[in-house]
Design a protein around this motif. Structure first.
Motif, short mmCIF file in Angstrom:
data_model
loop_
_atom_site.label_atom_id
_atom_site.label_comp_id
_atom_site.label_asym_id
_atom_site.label_seq_id
_atom_site.Cartn_x
_atom_site.Cartn_y
_atom_site.Cartn_z
N SER A 42 0.86 -1.28 -0.11
CA SER A 42 -0.02 0.12 -0.48
C SER A 42 0.94 0.96 0.30
CB SER A 42 -0.60 0.28 0.42
OG SER A 42 -1.28 0.92 1.24
N THR A 43 -0.12 2.29 -0.78
CA THR A 43 0.84 4.00 -0.51
C THR A 43 1.26 4.11 1.11
OG1 THR A 43 -1.15 4.80 -0.84
CG2 THR A 43 0.70 4.05 -3.23
N VAL A 271 3.83 -2.23 -10.41
CA VAL A 271 3.53 -1.41 -10.77
C VAL A 271 2.91 -0.61 -11.47
CG1 VAL A 271 4.36 -0.64 -8.05
CG2 VAL A 271 5.40 -0.27 -10.05
N ASP A 288 -8.68 0.69 -7.42
CA ASP A 288 -7.82 0.72 -7.87
C ASP A 288 -7.74 -0.86 -9.50
OD1 ASP A 288 -5.54 1.65 -7.58
OD2 ASP A 288 -4.35 -0.03 -6.04
N PRO A 295 2.73 4.38 -7.13
CA PRO A 295 2.34 4.97 -5.81
C PRO A 295 3.19 6.02 -5.85
CG PRO A 295 3.79 2.60 -5.93
CD PRO A 295 2.96 2.76 -7.01
N GLY A 298 1.48 8.29 -3.94
CA GLY A 298 0.54 7.99 -3.23
C GLY A 298 -1.17 8.43 -3.46
N GLY A 300 -3.22 6.34 -3.77
CA GLY A 300 -4.40 5.06 -4.45
C GLY A 300 -5.17 5.69 -3.40
#
Length: 415
Positions: A42-43, A271, A288, A295, A298, A300
């Motif tokens: 995750s971001t 990515v 998504d 990412p 940041g 997402g």
């Protein structure tokens, strides 16, 4: 039909969509192959518009109560200059939050259940069903799948199936959703959690061959993110290489050396950038599954929450007879996201922009424009507005604007 809507995927996009639809009175089932709480790559960052949605939904305070700190200021080291500033408030929110996904996702699932949605964890969707109960062509009318460990698949029907199941979406693949503006993976994304690495806000360091971000998260930890060209993945995927890469910019060397890496390092090259057509007969996409970007900026989680908000409204309107609601959702999503999608792709390409040597030193002298630049990254200022010729001229002057154009032209000539 068993349900009005089945949502496939119960992380931020899916859980929030299920919650909003249930709050609107629809019969909703959300399924996910994971069991919560569970982690995922995750971001972490919830940009300010996403935080504003959580506030509106009555969830932001609960996230803060669970130990997620606010980052209200940013130290942005661009190389030629350092920008320091605070985020401007937007809809009552003036900070970026970077929760652990074990916290955020479980909270959203709980809120979906509290709203009346049924959430089945550990459920694997094997296929979609169509008109007449057959797979293949036709309108989507439900899903076929089973709980992990079960031997017999179940068929569950609904008027609409929402794919919120990530960039490798089973739903998107099953309906053959059209993809456009696709970009291959350009970066390797790596991050770790560090103890004894205090911050006063967020920190970002950009260099020609890397981007480093530091943000406060729960349990008094700092998440340290590193993005590098994909060709350097093998150099940074292990702790010693990662530490070396994130220690170089600015004054990080001593602080990183004194900090302790907890848990294992996360690293991936999966990515890509892509945009999918987000709706069709009996199906729609969010998060998504519909639009994914590198990412490095940041975006997402914030995108997922905004999709949930807009898609839920479109679904309710469609159930009320509005035949154009999904088309409007698609157009609004693309209009809002494509500028930051393209800007993200430029960051991820790690192509030095010589205009930055002119722009950033001038920008650092203007606090109001620093706040606007930070707003671009936080999602509160439109990319096209900040980078318009008129605004850039107000920052660097007419001569500076000409110098920026000349520098970029020369770089293209000799590339």
């Amino acid at each position: 039909m068993d349900f009005d809507v089945i949502v496939v995927g119960a992380r931020p996009a899916g859980a929030a969509t299920a919650m909003l639809l249930a709050r609107a009175g629809l019969r909703v089932l959300a399924v996910d192959r994971a069991r919560f709480p569970s982690d995922t790559l995750s971001t972490h960052q919830i940009q300010i518009p996403g935080g504003a949605l959580l506030r509106r939904w009555g969830i932001l305070d609960k996230l803060i109560e669970r130990g997620t700190p606010a980052a209200r200021s940013v130290h942005f080291d661009a190389g030629p200059a350092v920008l320091r500033g605070d985020y401007a408030a937007h809809d009552g929110v003036d900070a970026v939050y970077s929760p652990r996904r074990t916290v955020l996702d479980a909270l959203l699932v709980a809120e979906a259940r509290a709203a009346g949605a049924i959430v089945e964890e550990g459920f694997v969707v094997e296929d979609l069903i169509r008109d007449g109960g057959h797979t293949g062509g036709g309108r989507v009318t439900g899903i076929r799948g089973k709980r992990k460990g079960a031997t017999v698949a179940r068929t569950i029907t609904a008027h609409l199936v929402v794919g919120a199941d990530g960039k490798h979406s089973t739903v998107a693949k099953a309906v053959r959703a059209r993809t456009y503006r696709a970009r291959p993976p350009l970066t390797a994304a790596c991050y770790g959690y560090f103890a004894d690495l205090p911050l006063k806000g967020g920190e970002v360091y950009t260099r020609p061959d890397r981007m480093v971000g530091l943000w406060p998260t729960g349990d008094d930890l700092t998440i340290v993110y590193l993005g590098v060209p994909v060709s350097r993945f093998s150099d940074v995927r292990r702790p010693e290489g990662f530490r070396a890469a994130v220690s170089e910019p600015g004054d990080l060397r001593d602080r990183i050396a004194a900090a302790t890496l907890v848990e294992h390092l996360r690293a991936t090259t999966d990515v890509p950038g892509l945009i999918r057509h987000p709706y069709g007969p009996g199906w729609a996409l969010a998060g998504d599954a519909g639009l994914v970007m590198d990412p490095i900026t940041g975006q997402g989680i914030g995108n997922a929450l905004r999709d949930a908000d807009a898609l839920a409204a479109a679904i309710v309107a469609t159930f009320d007879g509005d035949r154009k609601a999904f088309r409007a959702y698609h157009r609004a999503r693309d209009a809002a996201r494509r500028p930051i999608y393209d800007l993200t792709a430029r960051f991820a390409a790690f192509r030095p922009d010589p205009a930055g040597e002119i722009l950033f030193p001038a920008l650092a002298e203007d606090p109001a424009q620093v706040a606007r630049f930070l707003g671009v990254l936080a999602g509160t200022v439109a990319v096209r507005d900040f980078f318009s010729p008129a605004n850039l001229r107000s920052v660097v002057g007419a001569r500076g604007l000409l110098r920026m154009a000349a520098a970029r032209a020369a770089a293209r000539l000799f590339r």
